[in-house]
Design an enzyme around this catalytic site. Structure first.
Site, PDB file in Angstrom:
ATOM      1  CB  VAL A  62      -0.885  -0.065   1.209  1.00 44.21           C
ATOM      2  CG1 VAL A  62      -1.871  -1.120   1.301  1.00 44.21           C
ATOM      3  CG2 VAL A  62      -0.262   0.074   2.410  1.00 44.21           C
ATOM      4  CE1 TYR A 157       0.053   0.542  15.199  1.00 45.00           C
ATOM      5  CE2 TYR A 157      -0.942   1.323  17.320  1.00 45.00           C
ATOM      6  CZ  TYR A 157      -0.865   0.638  16.198  1.00 45.00           C
ATOM      7  OH  TYR A 157      -2.384  -0.160  15.919  1.00 45.00           O
ATOM      8  CE  LYS A 161      -2.688   2.331  13.442  1.00 44.96           C
ATOM      9  NZ  LYS A 161      -3.663   1.829  12.338  1.00 44.96           N
TER      10      LYS A 161
END
Length: 252
Positions: A62, A157, A161
Site C-alpha cells: 500500500v 505507531y 494513528k
C-alpha cells in the site's frame, strides 16, 4: 444487502489478523471482497476460509502508488465498482525501542505503511466512488486506541494513528457532496498474532510489564460489518472496540 444483492469491498492487510477476520465476515455476509496484502499465499489462505464466496486476491504494497492503482483497477475490472474500503494495512514497527534509539528507516517504514498507505488507498477509493454510478461508498479507517493514549516506546505507531484521525475527518468532510461516508474504528487488544505478546506481558506507563486481556477478533469484524452495512445516509464517525478490562481508560 441494502441496495444490491452483493456489495463490493476492498480490504487491505487481508492476509492476517483483523484484516482477515473482517474479510471473512464480509464474505460470509454476501459481499464480494478484493483481498489486498503483501503476500499472495496468505491472501489465498483468507479466501479459502470462505470458498463459496466471491473474492479476488491482489498482491499489494500500500505504500506504492502504482500498486494501489493496480489494486483498484483490478477490483473494478472484476466486480464493477467499489462500495467499501476497509483501510486496515499497518505495522507497529520495532517494539520496545526508545524514541532516541529509533532508526529513521524504521520511522519511515511505519509512516509509509500506516499513513501514506492509508492515504493512497483512500484517495483511490474516493476517486472510484465519486465517478461510479450510483455514486458514493464508504471508507472505514483502522485507527487504534493509540490514537487517544499511547503506549511506551510507540512514537511512530502512535503518531500515525493520530494522523489517521485527521485523515478520517478530512475525508468525511470532503466526501459529503459525493455520498462518500468515512469513519474510523479504534481497536484495543484484539487477539491476533500482532498482539500475542499482550497476554504474556506488555510494558506499562509505570515501567511494569504486565499481561493484558484480549478480545476475540471476530467481535471487531462484526463491528466493522455493522458500520459497513449502514445506509450511506448514516455513518459511525468513530467507534472504539476494546477488551473490556484492558488498561486503556486511566492508562498512565
Amino acid at each position: 444487502m441494502t441496495d444490491r444483492e452483493s456489495k463490493i469491498a476492498v480490504v487491505t492487510g487481508a492476509g492476517s489478523g483483523i484484516g482477515r477476520a473482517v474479510a471473512v465476515e464480509l464474505l460470509g455476509a454476501g459481499w464480494s471482497v478484493a483481498l489486498a496484502g503483501r503476500r499472495t499465499g496468505t491472501l489465498e489462505e483468507t479466501a479459502a476460509l470462505a470458498p463459496a464466496a466471491a473474492s479476488l486476491a491482489v498482491r499489494t504494497d500500500v505504500s506504492r502508488p502504482e500498486e494501489v492503482d493496480a489494486l483498484f483497477a483490478a477490483t473494478v475490472d472484476r466486480f464493477g465498482r467499489v462500495d467499501l474500503l476497509f483501510n486496515n494495512a499497518g505495522t507497529f514497527g520495532p517494539g520496545g525501542v526508545p524514541v532516541e534509539e529509533l532508526p529513521y528507516d524504521a520511522w519511515r517504514h511505519v509512516v509509509d505503511t500506516n499513513l501514506n498507505g492509508a492515504f493512497l488507498c483512500a484517495q483511490a477509493a474516493y476517486r472510484r466512488m465519486k465517478e461510479q454510478d450510483p455514486q458514493g461508498g464508504r471508507i472505514i479507517n483502522n485507527g487504534s486506541v493509540s490514537a487517544h493514549a499511547p503506549r511506551p516506546h510507540s512514537v511512530a505507531y502512535t503518531a500515525t494513528k493520530h494522523a489517521l484521525t485527521g485523515l478520517t475527518k478530512s475525508l468525511s468532510l470532503d466526501g459529503r457532496r459525493y455520498g462518500i461516508a468515512v469513519g474510523q474504528i479504534d481497536i484495543g487488544n484484539a487477539a491476533t498474532d500482532m498482539t500475542a505478546r499482550m497476554e504474556t506481558g506488555a510494558l506499562q506507563a509505570n515501567g511494569e510489564v504486565l499481561p493484558e486481556p484480549v478480545m476475540d477478533v471476530a467481535d471487531v469484524a462484526r463491528t466493522v460489518r455493522h458500520m459497513a452495512e449502514l445506509p450511506l445516509a448514516a455513518n459511525v464517525q468513530f467507534a472504539t472496540v476494546l477488551a473490556t478490562t484492558m488498561p486503556y481508560i486511566g492508562r498512565g
